[in-house]
Design a protein around this motif. Structure first.
Motif, PDB file in Angstrom:
ATOM      1  N   VAL A  29       0.880  -1.161   0.000  1.00 35.89           N
ATOM      2  CA  VAL A  29       0.000   0.000   0.000  1.00 35.89           C
ATOM      3  C   VAL A  29       0.922   1.216   0.000  1.00 35.89           C
ATOM      4  N   GLY A  30       0.806   2.019  -1.046  1.00 30.16           N
ATOM      5  CA  GLY A  30       1.590   3.246  -1.148  1.00 30.16           C
ATOM      6  C   GLY A  30       0.745   4.434  -0.740  1.00 30.16           C
ATOM      7  N   ILE A  31       1.332   5.300   0.066  1.00 28.92           N
ATOM      8  CA  ILE A  31       0.628   6.481   0.553  1.00 28.92           C
ATOM      9  C   ILE A  31       1.388   7.721   0.093  1.00 28.92           C
ATOM     10  N   SER A  32       0.652   8.656  -0.519  1.00 24.07           N
ATOM     11  CA  SER A  32       1.243   9.907  -0.990  1.00 24.07           C
ATOM     12  C   SER A  32       0.160  10.977  -1.008  1.00 24.07           C
ATOM     13  N   ARG A  33       0.588  12.234  -0.934  1.00 22.50           N
ATOM     14  CA  ARG A  33      -0.385  13.328  -0.965  1.00 22.50           C
ATOM     15  C   ARG A  33      -1.082  13.461  -2.307  1.00 22.50           C
ATOM     16  N   THR A  34      -0.393  13.048  -3.384  1.00 26.18           N
ATOM     17  CA  THR A  34      -0.977  13.180  -4.721  1.00 26.18           C
ATOM     18  C   THR A  34      -0.668  11.954  -5.563  1.00 26.18           C
ATOM     19  N   LEU A  35      -1.526  11.721  -6.530  1.00 26.67           N
ATOM     20  CA  LEU A  35      -1.318  10.661  -7.502  1.00 26.67           C
ATOM     21  C   LEU A  35      -0.358  11.198  -8.561  1.00 26.67           C
ATOM     22  N   THR A  36       0.841  10.666  -8.625  1.00 27.07           N
ATOM     23  CA  THR A  36       1.860  11.125  -9.566  1.00 27.07           C
ATOM     24  C   THR A  36       1.919  10.189 -10.770  1.00 27.07           C
ATOM     25  N   PRO A  37       2.568  10.618 -11.852  1.00 24.95           N
ATOM     26  CA  PRO A  37       2.750   9.716 -12.996  1.00 24.95           C
ATOM     27  C   PRO A  37       3.475   8.420 -12.610  1.00 24.95           C
ATOM     28  N   GLY A  38       4.414   8.502 -11.697  1.00 23.37           N
ATOM     29  CA  GLY A  38       5.125   7.305 -11.244  1.00 23.37           C
ATOM     30  C   GLY A  38       4.201   6.313 -10.555  1.00 23.37           C
ATOM     31  N   ILE A  39       3.333   6.818  -9.713  1.00 22.68           N
ATOM     32  CA  ILE A  39       2.354   5.952  -9.035  1.00 22.68           C
ATOM     33  C   ILE A  39       1.404   5.338 -10.065  1.00 22.68           C
ATOM     34  N   SER A  40       0.952   6.146 -11.026  1.00 21.59           N
ATOM     35  CA  SER A  40       0.062   5.630 -12.072  1.00 21.59           C
ATOM     36  C   SER A  40       0.715   4.479 -12.822  1.00 21.59           C
ATOM     37  N   GLY A  41       2.001   4.607 -13.112  1.00 23.20           N
ATOM     38  CA  GLY A  41       2.722   3.531 -13.785  1.00 23.20           C
ATOM     39  C   GLY A  41       2.762   2.261 -12.953  1.00 23.20           C
ATOM     40  N   LEU A  42       3.009   2.397 -11.651  1.00 24.00           N
ATOM     41  CA  LEU A  42       3.026   1.217 -10.775  1.00 24.00           C
ATOM     42  C   LEU A  42       1.640   0.582 -10.687  1.00 24.00           C
ATOM     43  N   LEU A  43       0.607   1.406 -10.647  1.00 26.14           N
ATOM     44  CA  LEU A  43      -0.758   0.868 -10.603  1.00 26.14           C
ATOM     45  C   LEU A  43      -1.072   0.056 -11.856  1.00 26.14           C
ATOM     46  N   ARG A  44      -0.622   0.533 -13.012  1.00 29.65           N
ATOM     47  CA  ARG A  44      -0.855  -0.213 -14.256  1.00 29.65           C
ATOM     48  C   ARG A  44      -0.069  -1.520 -14.275  1.00 29.65           C
ATOM     49  N   ARG A  45       1.176  -1.461 -13.853  1.00 26.99           N
ATOM     50  CA  ARG A  45       2.054  -2.636 -13.938  1.00 26.99           C
ATOM     51  C   ARG A  45       1.757  -3.672 -12.861  1.00 26.99           C
ATOM     52  N   PHE A  46       1.393  -3.222 -11.674  1.00 25.88           N
ATOM     53  CA  PHE A  46       1.206  -4.124 -10.527  1.00 25.88           C
ATOM     54  C   PHE A  46      -0.212  -3.997  -9.981  1.00 25.88           C
ATOM     55  N   ASP A  47      -1.194  -4.060 -10.850  1.00 29.18           N
ATOM     56  CA  ASP A  47      -2.566  -3.766 -10.450  1.00 29.18           C
ATOM     57  C   ASP A  47      -3.116  -4.671  -9.352  1.00 29.18           C
ATOM     58  N   SER A  48      -2.629  -5.895  -9.240  1.00 30.18           N
ATOM     59  CA  SER A  48      -3.177  -6.787  -8.208  1.00 30.18           C
ATOM     60  C   SER A  48      -2.382  -6.733  -6.902  1.00 30.18           C
ATOM     61  N   SER A  49      -1.185  -6.168  -6.914  1.00 30.55           N
ATOM     62  CA  SER A  49      -0.374  -6.180  -5.695  1.00 30.55           C
ATOM     63  C   SER A  49      -0.048  -4.786  -5.161  1.00 30.55           C
ATOM     64  N   PHE A  50      -0.458  -3.737  -5.871  1.00 28.86           N
ATOM     65  CA  PHE A  50      -0.190  -2.373  -5.420  1.00 28.86           C
ATOM     66  C   PHE A  50      -1.499  -1.632  -5.223  1.00 28.86           C
ATOM     67  N   HIS A  51      -1.648  -1.037  -4.064  1.00 29.05           N
ATOM     68  CA  HIS A  51      -2.825  -0.240  -3.730  1.00 29.05           C
ATOM     69  C   HIS A  51      -2.335   1.157  -3.356  1.00 29.05           C
ATOM     70  N   PHE A  52      -2.974   2.157  -3.896  1.00 34.26           N
ATOM     71  CA  PHE A  52      -2.579   3.537  -3.618  1.00 34.26           C
ATOM     72  C   PHE A  52      -3.633   4.226  -2.774  1.00 34.26           C
ATOM     73  N   VAL A  53      -3.170   5.000  -1.789  1.00 37.73           N
ATOM     74  CA  VAL A  53      -4.060   5.806  -0.957  1.00 37.73           C
ATOM     75  C   VAL A  53      -3.535   7.234  -0.971  1.00 37.73           C
ATOM     76  N   GLU A  54      -4.398   8.153  -1.395  1.00 43.50           N
ATOM     77  CA  GLU A  54      -4.031   9.570  -1.371  1.00 43.50           C
ATOM     78  C   GLU A  54      -4.252  10.088   0.041  1.00 43.50           C
ATOM     79  N   CYS A  55      -3.182  10.610   0.645  1.00 44.93           N
ATOM     80  CA  CYS A  55      -3.274  11.002   2.055  1.00 44.93           C
ATOM     81  C   CYS A  55      -2.160  11.972   2.411  1.00 44.93           C
ATOM     82  N   ASP A  56      -2.512  12.995   3.148  1.00 47.41           N
ATOM     83  CA  ASP A  56      -1.537  13.874   3.784  1.00 47.41           C
ATOM     84  C   ASP A  56      -1.337  13.313   5.185  1.00 47.41           C
ATOM     85  N   ILE A  57      -0.193  12.690   5.435  1.00 44.30           N
ATOM     86  CA  ILE A  57      -0.013  12.027   6.729  1.00 44.30           C
ATOM     87  C   ILE A  57       0.064  12.995   7.904  1.00 44.30           C
ATOM     88  N   GLY A  58       0.144  14.276   7.610  1.00 43.71           N
ATOM     89  CA  GLY A  58       0.071  15.273   8.665  1.00 43.71           C
ATOM     90  C   GLY A  58      -1.351  15.535   9.116  1.00 43.71           C
TER      91      GLY A  58
END
Length: 108
Positions: A29-58
């Motif tokens: 599970v990847g956590i970042s404040r914004t969905l970046t092109p790099g994250i989009s690439g990982l989501l396409r390549r690893f769609d069953s093993s990568f989950h993205f959550v948009e979050c400001d951890i502050g």
């Protein structure tokens, strides 16, 4: 195969670390404040093993929601890579206590 969380996964070291963990077969599970092109690439390549959550951890509410997602989608949590960080471009004289509190809160 292990499962874990990477904060600050949107670019730089966090993105590279997330990619490496996914290539070795981990579920992440990847956590970042914004969905970046790099994250989009990982989501396409690893769609069953990568989950993205948009979050400001502050933000406590967003962080709580994000941790709930991690618990829901991962079979276990074997590790956490606390990579997220922020900085201030203000001089010490121009910075407020609130700014220092925010920076230290995210970076520690």
């Amino acid at each position: 195969m292990a499962a874990g969380i990477v904060t600050g996964c949107g670019q730089g070291i966090g993105l590279a670390t997330t990619g490496r963990l996914l290539r070795q077969g981990d579920q992440v599970v990847g956590i970042s404040r914004t969905l970046t092109p790099g994250i989009s690439g990982l989501l396409r390549r690893f769609d069953s093993s990568f989950h993205f959550v948009e979050c400001d951890i502050g933000n406590t509410e967003q962080l709580s929601r994000s941790l709930g997602v991690c618990i829901d989608v991962l079979p276990s949590i074997d590790y956490a890579v606390a990579n997220a960080g922020i900085r201030s471009r203000s001089s010490v004289n121009d910075s407020s206590l609130d700014l220092y509190t925010e920076v230290f809160g995210v970076n520690t």
